[in-house]
Write a protein that holds these residues in place. Structure first.
Motif, short mmCIF file in Angstrom:
data_model
loop_
_atom_site.label_atom_id
_atom_site.label_comp_id
_atom_site.label_asym_id
_atom_site.label_seq_id
_atom_site.Cartn_x
_atom_site.Cartn_y
_atom_site.Cartn_z
N SER A 26 0.44 6.36 12.04
CA SER A 26 1.14 7.10 11.02
C SER A 26 2.63 7.24 11.36
CB SER A 26 0.51 8.49 10.93
OG SER A 26 0.39 8.89 9.62
N ARG A 53 0.84 -1.20 0.00
CA ARG A 53 0.00 0.00 0.00
C ARG A 53 0.87 1.24 0.00
NH1 ARG A 53 -4.76 -0.85 4.45
NH2 ARG A 53 -5.61 -2.79 3.58
N TYR A 65 -5.30 5.03 -0.16
CA TYR A 65 -4.03 4.38 -0.48
C TYR A 65 -4.16 3.73 -1.84
CZ TYR A 65 -6.51 0.23 1.29
OH TYR A 65 -7.43 -0.75 1.50
N SER A 81 -8.29 5.45 5.92
CA SER A 81 -8.00 6.62 5.08
C SER A 81 -9.09 6.86 4.05
CB SER A 81 -6.66 6.42 4.35
OG SER A 81 -5.62 6.37 5.28
N ASN A 108 0.38 5.00 0.82
CA ASN A 108 -0.63 5.78 1.53
C ASN A 108 -0.49 7.28 1.28
OD1 ASN A 108 -1.98 3.68 3.44
ND2 ASN A 108 0.21 3.29 3.64
N SER A 113 -4.21 3.32 7.81
CA SER A 113 -4.34 3.13 6.37
C SER A 113 -5.77 2.70 6.01
CB SER A 113 -3.33 2.09 5.90
OG SER A 113 -3.53 1.75 4.55
#
Lengths: 474, 479
Positions: B354, A77, A89, B314, A79, B311
């Motif tokens: 993150s 991935r 992502y 997101s 992101n 992730s």
């Protein structure tokens, strides 16, 4: 003068029935947001399923570029937040790309240059954005379309080399049958890295992102060489940065500096279980890789003795080259096959703006046609007529010749009988025959042709007339 | 006793014999849902228009159930207990939900969770805290808080949950019900809102091991939409529930159980269960695992889960869907949406995740966490070569009071409260069953087995359950 070093990152959309991680159709459509599955919108709860067909196609290109293939297929991935990236992502390959450390040979004005490939990897495309004055629209049709990104080493040293590589790469993709690779349809896009240096050490890397055509790649390189040369000549330092090309002016503009570089926080995509890449699988794929453009060109010149010009014409479109090759494989003389394919056939295709697949012609027909001429059954003038009929109707040459009653009379006794008949009917002229007067013999040939409605073999007729006239009345 | 309080098999029989109807059961479940909503707050959505289903040969047909609100349900509001999704109505069903629909279940509501399934208290959902039916001054635990409370209270016979660290098994233990997390891939995750994909599991709550077995048998199976799912057509859990367990070998981890010894009530309860196991002819042994590795479970779980979560979430930008907030640029829209849409706790996890994924920290934080994960999984997998399962106390105490604080750096917390994560690290099948009462609150044990041995884990749990003879809250009060 400074040494120019160029590296390319070429994105090419791959053809497949469905998108790379979703079941939506991978195909061109005018209607926005019509080829969209739940996955392409990044809805909560979606999971990617890797498209086996797209993976195999990516491996095919990887192998055609002599890359080292991985022991298993996994994805990563990448992101970042952007309105065209619904999941937040992008699924791509970073840890184990479909290919690393390969090369592609290119022909730069007759010189063979080896371009080293750093890697080639499979990923998903983003949605496309249409910007208006006060708002933007998002079309998710492109979201999730399989994209193959090929990254060269910084080993190209001129615009010409860069463009030749791009043309060669495009032909490789098309020859492999994995994409149309048309930049006018947005199927090919390119990032270009240009650096200038006085020494062998590389200068600061300037990246120009997302260039949409080869023509613009050339413009960007020209502009960057000029811009960076000026900076260096004035004792300045070229900043390592990312720039974009203005399509209107051909100038590049600052986008972001190295310090603003995005950390993409790559990690392995956990939802796609690793798939082993087996030797059997690679062998299966290898079998489907055709001989590539440059190899074919070399073969035509070296083995078949064709001119460079003709060879280039033949290999430009794979299907034409395949057609020619089949003619040769069927036993047609390569030069004669080349004449027919590059002459009448491609002339017809160009004139009608169609592709070879669209006409009902088969290589065996070219072989038959050449054989008919070789055997003097028809004249080369007649052959052209047969060809025209053949390409329209798809009928075999033998059939056409019969239908049109074109069969030449090559039987000696038959021609002899007619020759004697003509001489008798024109007794006076025959007696006064003078070999010096060529117009006289033409008259007799004309008479024979008239009687046979043009079917008598002209060479034989001429030969026989000369012989008989010289003895006539003596 | 209402038919709703009986076992699934008994309810099914009553339905087939016409002693009760699907409509009556549905109405009863809805009535209870409303009745206890103020006290427990189990539900985000109670589906008052839930319709009865036709009774077929499937044991689940016509019977009401509840679904955790992080399962995508077509046309039914699904919030993940987060403001950012407070208006989100999905357009497709999660595979587990679709399979239950095929089985003829009646979904009567969507249950509260810790926001986006991140949390273990049941106190962070956007619709408020969930309380423990045994004692409303105590938490039920999370993240599958509402599902646990609804089953413990007897509102529904079973409920779907999801388990990333212990999100089914912890609250099951606190609520005196059975909680099951299958082998990774046995049940498709399609439609489960992803928290940490490599750790997320779909599972269920039920009052008995047998009931849970019926649910899992119905929702398991390979799914072309989930590449990590596998074919389990040869696995039949219900049919193997009553196999003889004599000769089966169990171990417990010394370093963790030692932490329980200081509290005799809990320790005795655990020893009693070990005695039951022995009475059933099973062998129980103590095994040692390096305490340093065990102490690494919680921090590595946090590192991996936060990294994957940042992730996975997101997609919540307000752009294609969700509660979009205004802004003058796309960046501003996304920032405002996320700032207003997530609670502070969630933002904190995303910042941690993150940070962990940043290039300069990945090696030290993310990859080391994965190495610890690997070490633990390898060690336990190695032990599973000898043993059929690991038997452990489910937690270090009964359900905590709302104001109770754990010392998160104490061994007791690091080991006793977090070892269930081993099941998520290795994708091992893992079941929690009530083992008795301490201070009138339920306590529980957990059995975790080698991957793909879901039927064996169920079998052992079923036999132990008979011995333990725990009476669930819903039945207790009937007496």
């Amino acid at each position: 003068m400074y040494k120019v070093t160029i590296g390319l990152e070429v994105h090419c959309e791959l053809q497949s029935n469905s998108k790379v991680f979703s079941p939506a159709i991978n195909g061109y459509t005018e209607a926005p947001n019509s080829h969209v599955a739940y996955q392409d919108l990044g809805f909560p709860g979606i999971l990617p399923v890797a498209n086996e067909e797209a993976v195999k196609r990516a491996l095919k290109v990887s192998m055609a570029m002599n890359c080292k293939t991985p022991d298993e297929i996994i994805f990563d991935r990448k992101n970042y937040y952007y309105p065209d990236l619904p999941k937040g992502y992008q699924i791509t390959q970073m840890t184990k790309p479909v290919g690393i450390n390969g090369y592609v040979d290119i022909d730069v004005n007759g010189e063979i240059k080896r371009v080293d490939i750093h890697d080639t990897h499979l990923e998903e495309d983003t949605a496309s954005l249409d910007h208006y004055d006060t708002y933007s629209l998002i079309d998710y049709n492109r979201s999730g379309i399989p994209l193959l990104e090929t990254v060269t080493e910084p080993c190209l040293h001129s615009k010409e080399e860069a463009l030749t590589f791009l043309e060669t790469y495009r032909s490789l993709i098309v020859y492999c049958g994995v994409s149309e690779a048309r930049s006018d349809k947005g199927q090919m896009r390119c990032d270009v890295n240009v650096s200038l240096s006085e020494t062998d050490e590389l200068g600061s890397k300037v990246e120009i992102k997302n260039i949409n055509s080869f023509y613009n790649v050339g413009r960007a390189i020209d502009f960057e060489i000029e811009r960076q040369t000026e900076i260096l000549q004035n004792g300045g330092v070229v900043e390592q940065e990312t720039r974009r090309l203005d399509d209107e002016t051909g100038e590049t503009f600052h986008m972001r500096s190295k310090v603003d570089a995005v950390d993409y926080k790559y990690f392995i995509e956990p939802n796609i279980a690793p798939t082993p890449v087996t030797d059997e699988m690679l062998e299966e794929i290898r079998k489907t890789i055709p001989m590539l453009q440059l190899d074919r060109k070399r073969k035509y010149m070296e083995e078949y003795g064709l001119s460079e010009y003709d060879s280039d014409v033949l290999v430009k479109v794979k299907e034409n080259s395949d057609f020619f090759q089949e003619c040769v494989d069927l036993g047609t003389d390569p030069k004669k096959a080349c004449n027919w394919v590059t002459g009448m056939l491609m002339g017809y295709l160009n004139e009608n703006e169609i592709k070879i697949e669209e006409v009902p012609i088969k290589p065996i027909m070219i072989k038959e046609l050449v054989d008919l001429v070789d055997a003097k059954t028809i004249s080369s003038k007649q052959a052209k007529e047969v060809f025209e009929c053949m390409i329209e109707s798809g009928k075999e040459p033998n059939v056409i010749v019969k239908e049109k009653g074109m069969m030449q009379i090559s039987d000696d006794s038959a021609i002899h009988d007619i020759v004697m008949e003509v001489l008798k009917e024109n007794d006076e002229q025959a007696r006064s025959y003078n070999p010096e007067k060529t117009r006289m013999i033409d008259f007799f040939v004309g008479q024979v042709m008239k009687k046979t409605r043009g079917k008598a073999n002209p060479a034989k007729t001429m030969e026989m007339l000369k012989e008989e006239l010289s003895k006539y009345g003596k | 006793m209402s038919y709703l309080d009986k076992s699934l098999k008994e309810i099914h029989q009553a339905l087939q014999e016409g002693k009760v109807t699907s409509k009556e059961l549905t109405e009863e479940a809805l009535k209870r849902a409303h009745e206890y909503q103020e006290e427990l707050n189990s539900f985000v959505t109670i589906l008052d228009d839930a319709k009865e289903e036709k009774v077929t040969d499937n044991v689940l047909s016509g019977i009401p159930c509840a679904i955790k609100d992080n399962f995508s349900t077509k046309g039914v509001l699904t919030t993940a207990s987060s403001n950012i999704l407070s208006d989100y109505v999905p357009v497709f069903d999660a595979t587990a939900v679709a399979k239950l629909k095929d089985a003829g279940m009646v979904m009567i509501g969507k249950t509260v969770l810790d926001e986006l399934a991140m949390g273990g208290t049941g106190t962070t959902g956007h619709t408020g805290i969930v309380k423990n039916p045994w004692d409303p001054t105590r938490m039920i635990g999370g993240s599958s808080a509402g599902s646990a409370a609804a089953v413990a209270r007897g509102i529904v016979p079973y409920a779907l949950g999801s388990d990333t660290g212990d999100s089914i098994r912890k609250p099951a233990g606190y609520g005196g019900v059975v909680g099951y997390k299958p082998t990774y891939g046995l049940v498709s995750r399609w439609g489960l809102f992803a928290f940490a994909s490599s750790l997320d599991h779909v599972g269920c709550f039920a009052k008995t091991v047998e009931d849970a077995a019926y649910v899992i048998d119905n929702i398991k199976g390979i799914d072309e939409k989930d590449m990590t799912s596998f074919d389990s057509s040869n696995v039949n859990i219900v049919d193997n529930l009553n196999n003889d367990v004599a000769g089966k070998k169990l171990f417990y981890i010394k370093e963790i159980v030692d932490e329980l010894k200081e509290d005799k009530k809990y320790y005795d309860n655990f020893l009693k269960v070990l005695d039951y196991a022995k009475e059933l002819g099973m062998e129980v042994k103590e095994e040692s695992i390096d305490g340093n590795i065990l102490r690494g479970i919680y921090p590595s779980y946090m590192a991996i889960s936060c990294a994957e979560a940042t992730s996975n979430n997101s997609n919540l930008t307000g752009i294609p869907f969700g509660n979009r907030k205004d802004g003058s640029t796309p960046d501003e829209v996304m920032i405002n949406t996320r700032t207003e849409g997530f609670s502070e706790l969630i933002r904190r996890r995303f910042v941690i995740g993150s940070f962990i994924l940043q290039k300069e920290n990945q090696e030290k934080l993310f990859l080391n966490a994965q190495r610890i994960r690997r070490l633990i999984v390898d060690k336990v997998t190695d032990l599973f070569k000898t043993y059929d399962g690991c038997i452990m106390p489910n937690a270090g105490s009964i359900a905590p009071k709302f104001d109770e604080e754990h010392d998160r750096l104490s061994d007791k917390y690091l080991l006793l409260e977090n070892h269930l994560g081993i099941g998520n690290f290795g994708g091992f099948p893992s079941i929690t069953i009530p083992s008795g009462l301490v201070d009138n609150m339920p306590v529980a044990i957990n059995i975790t087995g080698p991957i793909m041995t879901d039927d064996v884990v169920f079998n052992i749990a079923n036999k132990l359950e008979e011995k333990i003879g725990f009476v669930p809250l819903s039945k207790k009060e009937e007496k």
